[in-house]
Scaffold this motif. Structure first.
Motif, PDB file in Angstrom:
ATOM      1  N   LEU A   2       0.952  -1.284   0.205  1.00  0.00           N
ATOM      2  CA  LEU A   2       0.104   0.053  -0.147  1.00  0.00           C
ATOM      3  C   LEU A   2       0.693   1.277   0.046  1.00  0.00           C
ATOM      4  O   LEU A   2       0.374   2.189  -0.377  1.00  0.00           O
ATOM      5  CB  LEU A   2      -0.977   0.036   1.243  1.00  0.00           C
ATOM      6  CG  LEU A   2      -2.094  -1.015   0.993  1.00  0.00           C
ATOM      7  CD1 LEU A   2      -3.090  -1.122   2.459  1.00  0.00           C
ATOM      8  CD2 LEU A   2      -2.901  -0.812   0.005  1.00  0.00           C
ATOM      9  N   SER A   3       2.083   1.149   0.420  1.00  0.00           N
ATOM     10  CA  SER A   3       2.875   2.214   0.563  1.00  0.00           C
ATOM     11  C   SER A   3       3.434   2.629  -0.737  1.00  0.00           C
ATOM     12  O   SER A   3       3.807   4.104  -1.070  1.00  0.00           O
ATOM     13  CB  SER A   3       4.355   1.963   1.426  1.00  0.00           C
ATOM     14  OG  SER A   3       4.930   1.012   0.818  1.00  0.00           O
ATOM     15  N   LYS A   6      -0.577   5.476  -4.362  1.00  0.00           N
ATOM     16  CA  LYS A   6      -0.992   6.715  -3.996  1.00  0.00           C
ATOM     17  C   LYS A   6      -2.555   6.566  -3.298  1.00  0.00           C
ATOM     18  O   LYS A   6      -3.299   6.524  -4.298  1.00  0.00           O
ATOM     19  CB  LYS A   6      -0.885   7.848  -5.081  1.00  0.00           C
ATOM     20  CG  LYS A   6      -1.059   9.050  -4.724  1.00  0.00           C
ATOM     21  CD  LYS A   6      -0.707   9.954  -5.798  1.00  0.00           C
ATOM     22  CE  LYS A   6      -1.117  11.699  -5.055  1.00  0.00           C
ATOM     23  NZ  LYS A   6      -1.011  12.573  -6.400  1.00  0.00           N
ATOM     24  N   LEU A   7      -2.717   6.770  -2.137  1.00  0.00           N
ATOM     25  CA  LEU A   7      -3.985   7.010  -1.709  1.00  0.00           C
ATOM     26  C   LEU A   7      -4.821   8.089  -1.910  1.00  0.00           C
ATOM     27  O   LEU A   7      -4.121   9.120  -2.019  1.00  0.00           O
ATOM     28  CB  LEU A   7      -3.995   6.690  -0.198  1.00  0.00           C
ATOM     29  CG  LEU A   7      -3.436   5.207   0.323  1.00  0.00           C
ATOM     30  CD1 LEU A   7      -3.170   5.113   1.993  1.00  0.00           C
ATOM     31  CD2 LEU A   7      -4.323   4.071  -0.088  1.00  0.00           C
ATOM     32  N   ARG A   9      -6.793  11.699  -1.545  1.00  0.00           N
ATOM     33  CA  ARG A   9      -6.760  12.692  -0.612  1.00  0.00           C
ATOM     34  C   ARG A   9      -8.159  12.594   0.021  1.00  0.00           C
ATOM     35  O   ARG A   9      -9.305  12.133  -0.221  1.00  0.00           O
ATOM     36  CB  ARG A   9      -6.817  14.098  -1.288  1.00  0.00           C
ATOM     37  CG  ARG A   9      -5.232  14.555  -1.948  1.00  0.00           C
ATOM     38  CD  ARG A   9      -5.470  15.835  -2.501  1.00  0.00           C
ATOM     39  NE  ARG A   9      -5.966  16.916  -1.458  1.00  0.00           N
ATOM     40  CZ  ARG A   9      -6.409  18.093  -1.790  1.00  0.00           C
ATOM     41  NH1 ARG A   9      -6.518  18.584  -3.180  1.00  0.00           N
ATOM     42  NH2 ARG A   9      -6.846  18.987  -0.906  1.00  0.00           N
ATOM     43  N   ARG A  30     -14.020  12.082   1.527  1.00  0.00           N
ATOM     44  CA  ARG A  30     -13.369  11.705   0.451  1.00  0.00           C
ATOM     45  C   ARG A  30     -14.011  12.575  -1.021  1.00  0.00           C
ATOM     46  O   ARG A  30     -14.651  13.023  -1.119  1.00  0.00           O
ATOM     47  CB  ARG A  30     -13.829  10.314  -0.165  1.00  0.00           C
ATOM     48  CG  ARG A  30     -13.287   9.106   0.849  1.00  0.00           C
ATOM     49  CD  ARG A  30     -13.857   7.908   0.751  1.00  0.00           C
ATOM     50  NE  ARG A  30     -15.233   7.884   0.857  1.00  0.00           N
ATOM     51  CZ  ARG A  30     -16.185   6.762   0.497  1.00  0.00           C
ATOM     52  NH1 ARG A  30     -15.543   5.607   0.187  1.00  0.00           N
ATOM     53  NH2 ARG A  30     -17.338   6.648   0.896  1.00  0.00           N
ATOM     54  N   SER A  42      -9.731   3.864  -0.673  1.00  0.00           N
ATOM     55  CA  SER A  42     -10.118   4.445   0.694  1.00  0.00           C
ATOM     56  C   SER A  42     -10.604   3.565   1.922  1.00  0.00           C
ATOM     57  O   SER A  42     -10.485   3.812   2.846  1.00  0.00           O
ATOM     58  CB  SER A  42     -11.405   5.417   0.355  1.00  0.00           C
ATOM     59  OG  SER A  42     -12.489   4.714   0.238  1.00  0.00           O
ATOM     60  N   GLN A  45      -7.434   3.443   4.102  1.00  0.00           N
ATOM     61  CA  GLN A  45      -6.940   4.602   4.723  1.00  0.00           C
ATOM     62  C   GLN A  45      -7.873   5.288   5.519  1.00  0.00           C
ATOM     63  O   GLN A  45      -9.193   4.750   5.487  1.00  0.00           O
ATOM     64  CB  GLN A  45      -6.668   5.801   3.549  1.00  0.00           C
ATOM     65  CG  GLN A  45      -8.155   6.440   2.817  1.00  0.00           C
ATOM     66  CD  GLN A  45      -7.438   7.569   2.007  1.00  0.00           C
ATOM     67  OE1 GLN A  45      -8.122   7.599   0.639  1.00  0.00           O
ATOM     68  NE2 GLN A  45      -6.876   8.449   2.264  1.00  0.00           N
ATOM     69  N   LEU A  46      -7.662   6.116   6.423  1.00  0.00           N
ATOM     70  CA  LEU A  46      -8.595   6.461   7.532  1.00  0.00           C
ATOM     71  C   LEU A  46      -9.315   7.522   7.081  1.00  0.00           C
ATOM     72  O   LEU A  46      -8.863   8.719   6.794  1.00  0.00           O
ATOM     73  CB  LEU A  46      -7.929   6.758   8.851  1.00  0.00           C
ATOM     74  CG  LEU A  46      -8.943   7.003  10.187  1.00  0.00           C
ATOM     75  CD1 LEU A  46      -9.818   5.779  10.237  1.00  0.00           C
ATOM     76  CD2 LEU A  46      -7.922   7.398  11.233  1.00  0.00           C
ATOM     77  N   THR A  47     -10.451   7.636   6.569  1.00  0.00           N
ATOM     78  CA  THR A  47     -11.599   8.648   6.184  1.00  0.00           C
ATOM     79  C   THR A  47     -12.798   8.537   7.159  1.00  0.00           C
ATOM     80  O   THR A  47     -12.816   7.458   8.129  1.00  0.00           O
ATOM     81  CB  THR A  47     -11.984   8.402   4.878  1.00  0.00           C
ATOM     82  OG1 THR A  47     -12.863   7.386   4.748  1.00  0.00           O
ATOM     83  CG2 THR A  47     -10.967   8.293   3.906  1.00  0.00           C
ATOM     84  N   THR A  50     -14.426   5.032   6.517  1.00  0.00           N
ATOM     85  CA  THR A  50     -13.732   3.795   6.617  1.00  0.00           C
ATOM     86  C   THR A  50     -14.350   2.861   7.648  1.00  0.00           C
ATOM     87  O   THR A  50     -14.725   1.565   7.281  1.00  0.00           O
ATOM     88  CB  THR A  50     -12.477   3.986   7.099  1.00  0.00           C
ATOM     89  OG1 THR A  50     -11.666   4.852   6.148  1.00  0.00           O
ATOM     90  CG2 THR A  50     -11.400   2.809   7.208  1.00  0.00           C
ATOM     91  N   TYR A 266     -13.214  10.670  12.570  1.00  0.00           N
ATOM     92  CA  TYR A 266     -12.694   9.494  12.288  1.00  0.00           C
ATOM     93  C   TYR A 266     -13.090   8.238  12.741  1.00  0.00           C
ATOM     94  O   TYR A 266     -13.220   7.289  12.255  1.00  0.00           O
ATOM     95  CB  TYR A 266     -11.109   9.541  12.051  1.00  0.00           C
ATOM     96  CG  TYR A 266     -10.565  10.719  11.073  1.00  0.00           C
ATOM     97  CD1 TYR A 266     -10.673  10.024   9.686  1.00  0.00           C
ATOM     98  CD2 TYR A 266     -10.303  11.796  11.498  1.00  0.00           C
ATOM     99  CE1 TYR A 266     -10.048  11.311   8.751  1.00  0.00           C
ATOM    100  CE2 TYR A 266     -10.065  12.935  10.491  1.00  0.00           C
ATOM    101  CZ  TYR A 266      -9.822  12.403   9.000  1.00  0.00           C
ATOM    102  OH  TYR A 266      -9.348  13.586   8.464  1.00  0.00           O
TER     103      TYR A 266
END
Length: 360
Positions: A2-3, A6-7, A9, A30, A42, A45-47, A50, A266
């Motif tokens: 995952l690194s 590109k997650l 924004r 998002r 997504s 990632q923390l939104t 999530t 979050y």
């Protein structure tokens, strides 16, 4: 892995159209025109969505495991007494899966958001009917078995699913082609009163829940004397009811984020807690239903209404068909305008603060 990816924004409330706003949630939004790939990414990632997604996606597999266990461990093909449980467990798989998908893909566009939650509402209607079918078969108190109410219970529950789906879909945009169409994607009077749509959705799901639980409420709180089905399962039913009312309270009040806007964007906001409590309540409901099914089996097989395809799988299929028809009707103006509305959506993207209303 995952690194290297590109997650997407995340944005603040002032950077997305109002239709995507959530009460007292300030950040973690998002992009309102996310691609399907962005929506899936997504998840990792923390939104602010999530945990809404995962708190329903993971329990789907738990309920699927329970369903497969019943299919593999019981002679479901010849034992019609298990059919109501099968319908209930299928509905338990469908509603959290539909919810997680709705939360995942609802930011692809304004139209996608509405359609995603139309399906979410339809799945909740099916869950309501699944509950009613098992209550008719296993939970109804001895006094009411074979009564006029018992005979009308499932047909009324099917009608309630139609009302529930229709009213919940109506709460988002109004009546298709009358209050919105391919040129006007805005909400009716709820724009002037944002709480109106929320009230309609609460009403849409409160009515079938209260009706479905009439036999249980009578059995637990009103019935006195012989024929009240006072057994050890009642403790599980009490727990389920308590958690169900806590779930409704969280959905209606937007606590705790309303007390400290931005502090629970979050983790810990009401919709996440609503999902968790809903799943816990369903678990206790399932345990109670299974225990009643085993405990009362012989008596119910002797005295209760026969369990048939018509009042189990048939009722569920009818409900699904009607709900899909309602969802299609409400979605048709949005689907038909998908191409024509592309310019409008792009304009919305360049001018993030758009007219519209909130909540789902």
């Amino acid at each position: 892995m995952l690194s290297l990816i590109k997650l997407p924004r995340v944005f603040t409330i002032n950077q997305v159209p109002k239709v995507f706003h959530e009460d007292s949630i300030i950040s973690g939004y998002r992009h309102p025109r996310s691609s399907a790939t962005d929506c899936i990414l997504s998840l990792f990632q923390l939104t602010n969505e999530t945990l809404n997604i995962w708190t329903h996606f993971l329990p789907t597999w738990y309920f699927l495991w329970k369903l497969l266990t019943v299919v593999l461990m019981r002679d479901v093909w010849r034992d019609s007494f298990t059919w109501p449980l099968l319908v209930f467990l299928m509905s338990c798989c469908v509603y959290p899966l539909a919810s997680s998908c709705a939360h995942t893909f609802s930011t692809m566009s304004t139209r996608a958001r509405h359609i995603c939650f139309f399906f979410d509402y339809g799945a909740l209607s099916l869950y309501s009917l699944g509950s009613a079918i098992t209550y008719s078969a296993y939970v109804i108190p001895d006094k009411w078995v074979n009564s006029s109410f018992h005979q009308c219970y499932i047909p009324i529950a099917v009608v309630n699913t139609v009302i529930c789906t229709t009213l919940a879909c109506y709460s988002r945009l109004g009546l298709p082609y009358i209050q919105y169409n391919h040129d006007i994607i805005k909400r009716f009077s709820e724009c002037k009163s944002p709480k109106f749509g929320k009230f309609l959705r609460i009403l849409a799901f409160a009515v079938p829940y209260l009706f479905d639980n009439i036999p249980l409420f009578y059995r637990l709180f009103l019935c006195v004397g012989e024929g009240c089905t006072d057994n050890d399962t009642n403790a599980l039913h009490h727990t389920h009811i308590a958690v169900a009312f806590l779930t409704a309270f969280l959905f209606a009040t937007h606590l705790p984020e309303r007390l400290a806007p931005g502090s629970f964007d979050y983790i810990g906001h009401s919709h996440q807690l609503f999902h968790v409590c809903g799943i816990i309540g369903t678990h206790f409901q399932m345990e109670a239903i299974e225990q009643d099914m085993v405990t009362r089996r012989q008596w119910l097989l002797t005295y209760s209404l026969p369990i048939t395809v018509t009042n189990t799988l048939g009722a569920a299929l009818l409900s699904v068909t009607l709900s899909l028809g309602i969802i299609f009707l409400f979605s048709l103006p949005l689907l038909w305008s998908a191409t024509r509305g592309e310019h409008t959506e792009k304009k919305t993207q360049s001018h993030p603060i758009a007219k519209g209303c909130q909540y789902h």
